[in-house]
Design a protein around this motif. Structure first.
Motif, PDB file in Angstrom:
ATOM      1  N   ARG A  89      46.089  60.294  35.011  1.00 58.16           N
ATOM      2  CA  ARG A  89      44.683  60.155  34.608  1.00 58.16           C
ATOM      3  C   ARG A  89      44.052  61.543  34.667  1.00 58.16           C
ATOM      4  N   GLY A  93      37.629  66.234  40.470  1.00 56.10           N
ATOM      5  CA  GLY A  93      37.230  65.999  41.842  1.00 56.10           C
ATOM      6  C   GLY A  93      36.682  67.254  42.496  1.00 56.10           C
ATOM      7  N   PHE A 117      46.396  63.857  44.400  1.00 49.81           N
ATOM      8  CA  PHE A 117      45.168  63.067  44.442  1.00 49.81           C
ATOM      9  C   PHE A 117      43.963  63.954  44.162  1.00 49.81           C
ATOM     10  N   GLU A 123      36.625  59.808  48.254  1.00 42.86           N
ATOM     11  CA  GLU A 123      37.528  58.803  47.701  1.00 42.86           C
ATOM     12  C   GLU A 123      38.680  59.498  46.982  1.00 42.86           C
ATOM     13  N   GLU A 124      39.904  59.112  47.334  1.00 43.63           N
ATOM     14  CA  GLU A 124      41.096  59.683  46.706  1.00 43.63           C
ATOM     15  C   GLU A 124      41.525  58.819  45.525  1.00 43.63           C
ATOM     16  N   LYS A 125      41.883  59.507  44.417  1.00 41.94           N
ATOM     17  CA  LYS A 125      42.461  58.819  43.266  1.00 41.94           C
ATOM     18  C   LYS A 125      43.746  59.526  42.880  1.00 41.94           C
ATOM     19  N   LEU A 126      44.803  58.756  42.724  1.00 45.46           N
ATOM     20  CA  LEU A 126      46.081  59.313  42.301  1.00 45.46           C
ATOM     21  C   LEU A 126      45.951  59.781  40.857  1.00 45.46           C
ATOM     22  N   VAL A 127      46.216  61.076  40.609  1.00 44.77           N
ATOM     23  CA  VAL A 127      46.074  61.619  39.255  1.00 44.77           C
ATOM     24  C   VAL A 127      47.398  62.082  38.658  1.00 44.77           C
TER      25      VAL A 127
END
Length: 141
Positions: A89, A93, A117, A123-127
């Motif tokens: 994605r 960040g 991430f 908030e962590e989002k896997l990228v």
């Protein structure tokens, strides 16, 4: 390597010895046998044309984290033989965290994997994910 403090200290020295890593502002957040966590604070010059983290820096984070994870089990004589990156994605960040681990360590090769991430508002989002194969060598050889 003998203990977590020694591993972390050695990786900080290696990280600071690389001019590119210093320019990027890469930080070794944590390290233990077979595992490493790096942080990259966001800077506008890291963005691609849409303002997301450039894929080249995504590759940098994955390659470096995997290499450092390999160093924790094989020592500083490792060199990337192959790495791959999967961008999942857009990476956007306040900072980015690369978590790498050794999958299997042999005498001449170390197989590693990494997850990247993006962190925004805690908030962590896997990228992205990636893998690297590192060759073990002796200095001067």
């Amino acid at each position: 390597m003998t203990n977590v403090q020694d591993v972390h200290a050695q990786l900080r020295v290696i990280n600071q010895s690389a001019a590119f890593n210093r320019w990027c502002g890469l930080e070794v957040k944590s390290a233990s046998a077979g595992q490493v966590e790096l942080i990259l604070p966001w800077r506008a010059e890291f963005g691609q044309y849409s303002g997301f983290l450039h894929a080249g820096l995504i590759g940098t984070l994955i390659d470096t984290a995997c290499g450092f994870a390999a160093v924790t089990v094989a020592g500083p004589g490792v060199l990337a033989a192959h790495f791959s990156v999967n961008c999942l994605r857009p990476a956007q960040g306040e900072h980015f965290i690369a978590r790498a681990r050794v999958v299997r360590a042999g005498k001449t090769q170390v197989f590693t994997a990494c997850e990247l991430f993006a962190v925004a508002s805690q908030e962590e989002k896997l990228v992205a994910t990636g893998e690297a194969l590192l060759s073990v060598f002796k200095a001067g050889g």
